[in-house]
Design a protein around this motif. Structure first.
Motif, short mmCIF file in Angstrom:
data_model
loop_
_atom_site.label_atom_id
_atom_site.label_comp_id
_atom_site.label_asym_id
_atom_site.label_seq_id
_atom_site.Cartn_x
_atom_site.Cartn_y
_atom_site.Cartn_z
N LEU A 115 86.02 23.03 8.99
CA LEU A 115 86.06 22.35 7.52
C LEU A 115 85.00 22.63 6.68
N GLY A 116 83.76 23.04 7.57
CA GLY A 116 82.35 22.95 6.61
C GLY A 116 81.98 21.62 6.04
N ILE A 117 82.28 20.63 6.93
CA ILE A 117 81.60 19.22 6.24
C ILE A 117 80.89 18.44 7.43
N ASP A 118 80.16 17.41 6.82
CA ASP A 118 79.26 16.80 7.82
C ASP A 118 79.83 15.55 8.41
N THR A 119 81.10 15.07 7.87
CA THR A 119 81.82 13.87 8.58
C THR A 119 83.36 14.06 8.40
N ILE A 120 84.16 13.87 9.21
CA ILE A 120 85.40 13.70 9.23
C ILE A 120 85.91 12.41 8.72
N ASP A 121 86.75 12.36 7.38
CA ASP A 121 86.95 11.12 7.06
C ASP A 121 88.03 10.14 7.84
N LEU A 122 88.92 10.87 8.31
CA LEU A 122 90.16 10.30 9.13
C LEU A 122 90.39 11.13 10.21
N PHE A 123 89.90 10.58 11.58
CA PHE A 123 90.06 11.45 12.90
C PHE A 123 91.28 10.95 13.56
N TYR A 124 92.30 11.53 13.83
CA TYR A 124 93.39 11.03 14.62
C TYR A 124 93.64 11.60 15.89
N GLN A 125 94.02 10.63 16.77
CA GLN A 125 94.50 11.53 18.07
C GLN A 125 95.90 11.86 17.68
N HIS A 126 96.33 13.00 17.82
CA HIS A 126 97.52 13.71 17.28
C HIS A 126 98.78 13.31 18.06
N ARG A 127 98.51 13.15 19.63
CA ARG A 127 99.60 12.83 20.42
C ARG A 127 98.93 12.02 21.46
N VAL A 128 99.58 10.83 21.90
CA VAL A 128 98.89 10.03 23.09
C VAL A 128 98.87 10.74 24.40
N ASP A 129 97.85 10.61 24.84
CA ASP A 129 97.90 11.22 26.37
C ASP A 129 98.24 10.23 27.41
N PRO A 130 99.41 10.14 28.08
CA PRO A 130 99.96 9.17 28.88
C PRO A 130 98.93 8.94 30.33
N ASP A 131 98.23 10.08 30.55
CA ASP A 131 97.41 10.04 31.66
C ASP A 131 95.88 9.60 31.60
N VAL A 132 95.64 9.31 30.11
CA VAL A 132 94.37 8.43 29.83
C VAL A 132 94.71 7.06 29.23
N PRO A 133 94.08 6.08 29.54
CA PRO A 133 94.03 4.95 28.92
C PRO A 133 93.78 4.88 27.58
N ILE A 134 94.68 4.22 26.39
CA ILE A 134 94.22 4.60 25.25
C ILE A 134 92.81 3.99 25.04
N GLU A 135 92.54 2.80 25.75
CA GLU A 135 91.05 2.14 25.34
C GLU A 135 89.89 3.18 25.72
N GLU A 136 90.34 4.09 26.65
CA GLU A 136 89.32 5.30 26.92
C GLU A 136 89.23 6.31 25.89
N THR A 137 90.23 6.58 25.15
CA THR A 137 90.34 7.68 24.34
C THR A 137 89.60 7.00 23.09
N ILE A 138 89.99 5.73 22.66
CA ILE A 138 89.61 5.22 21.54
C ILE A 138 87.91 4.67 21.52
N GLY A 139 87.66 4.47 22.62
CA GLY A 139 86.18 4.12 22.98
C GLY A 139 85.39 5.70 22.92
N GLY A 140 85.96 6.48 23.20
CA GLY A 140 85.20 7.80 22.90
C GLY A 140 85.36 8.15 21.35
N MET A 141 86.38 8.04 21.09
CA MET A 141 86.45 8.39 19.43
C MET A 141 85.46 7.43 18.67
N ALA A 142 85.10 6.18 19.24
CA ALA A 142 84.34 5.40 18.31
C ALA A 142 83.10 5.64 18.46
#
Length: 330
Positions: A115-142
């Motif tokens: 994208l050629g940018i320094d910061t993504i304004d809104l970063f989505y998880q496109h599909r939830v991974d049923p094998d990784v707790p959402i708390e772990e995913t969001i923690g990493g994104m945070a």
């Protein structure tokens, strides 16, 4: 252009732009696209005051982000650029859904570069991974937010309980999920979960992948390689039934002297001030038409006409084939 606020203060134009159809070749084709035409469309959208542009590493894959990045170069200020991650890749081949923090970081860094940018304004998880707790995913994104690589976090096609669990870890600005006149399943709990947690809602495919706009009446109207030929709602069995919904939208459009697309988008906007549709576009003519939707005010009679033709759950056919349905509401 009018503006709305998604969750936690993220201000965007009331209509966003779904950039996926601008893909050149690649894996998800909605009719022929041209890079120069798509770039002009993005530039004209910015000139109209549209600030919200949606892409994903999946689209292409990767090439859609490159196109958007090139188009916004020199025009970045004031824009809200959203992108999404979900898959683990071997080259250009997706091999598995991977919600690990490590994969979120890999995807974020790749998207920033494309994208050629320094910061993504809104970063989505496109599909939830049923094998990784959402708390772990969001923690990493945070962690990416803490590092300044991402401003706001989002989810896509998450179930009600997943939304609540995610919001308990870190503020979620938006849930992006299919929602339209003919796809209303999110009204059964998911929208409520978003509102209880201050999460804005971003409907994708708000025009039923084009059918609600009224220009498609049979599969003969689609190119042989068009992705929609795999859509159950476009099948020879289901499309004739679903055209009754299109015709009801057309009735309302005639009352107002506007397009079907504007009515379908105005219907979504009428469902709440926290809703910001992102119709997919390729051409400036389509974009300009969609951009007029916030100026359309539907009456009680209009809403009743649409409700009678398209009550929740009445659309013929599921919105995806079985493999796609297995990845939503997780």
């Amino acid at each position: 252009m009018k503006y709305r606020t998604l969750g936690h203060g993220l201000k965007v134009s009331a209509i966003g732009i779904g950039c996926m159809p601008m893909i050149r070749g690649g894996n998800i084709i909605y009719g022929a696209a041209d890079d120069d035409v798509s770039t002009r469309t993005i530039h004209e959208a910015i000139d109209l005051g549209i600030t919200f542009f949606d892409t994903a590493e999946m689209y292409g894959p990767f090439s859609n982000e490159e196109l958007v990045g090139a188009a916004i170069k020199g025009k970045r200020d004031g824009l809200v650029i959203a992108t999404k991650f979900a898959m683990r890749w071997e080259g250009n081949n997706p091999v598995a859904v991977d919600g690990s923090p490590e994969n979120a970081r890999r995807a974020c860094e790749g998207s920033l570069k494309r994208l050629g940018i320094d910061t993504i304004d809104l970063f989505y998880q496109h599909r939830v991974d049923p094998d990784v707790p959402i708390e772990e995913t969001i923690g990493g994104m945070a962690e990416l937010v803490k590092e300044g690589k991402v401003r706001y976090l989002g989810l896509s096609e998450a179930a009600e309980e997943t939304v609540r669990r995610a919001a308990a870890v870190h503020p979620i600005a938006a849930l992006q999920t299919e929602y339209s006149v003919w796809e209303r399943d999110v009204e059964n709990g998911i929208l409520q979960a978003c509102r209880e947690n201050g999460i804005g809602f971003v409907p994708y495919s708000p025009l039923g992948r084009g059918l609600l706009a009224g220009g498609i009446r049979s599969l003969d109207d689609l190119a042989p390689d068009d992705w929609r030929r795999n859509d159950p709602r476009y099948s020879p069995e289901n499309m004739p039934k679903n055209l009754a919904i299109v015709d009801a939208i057309a009735t309302v459009a005639q009352r107002h002297g506007v397009s079907n697309a504007q009515i379908a988008l105005a219907w979504l906007l009428a469902q709440g001030d926290d809703i910001v549709p992102i119709p997919g576009v390729k051409r400036s003519e389509t974009m300009r038409d969609s951009a007029g939707a916030p100026d359309v005010t539907l009456t009680a009679d209009d809403l009743a006409t649409i409700a009678a033709a398209a009550p929740s759950g009445a659309t013929a056919g599921p919105r995806y084939a079985p493999a796609g349905m297995a990845r939503v509401k997780l």
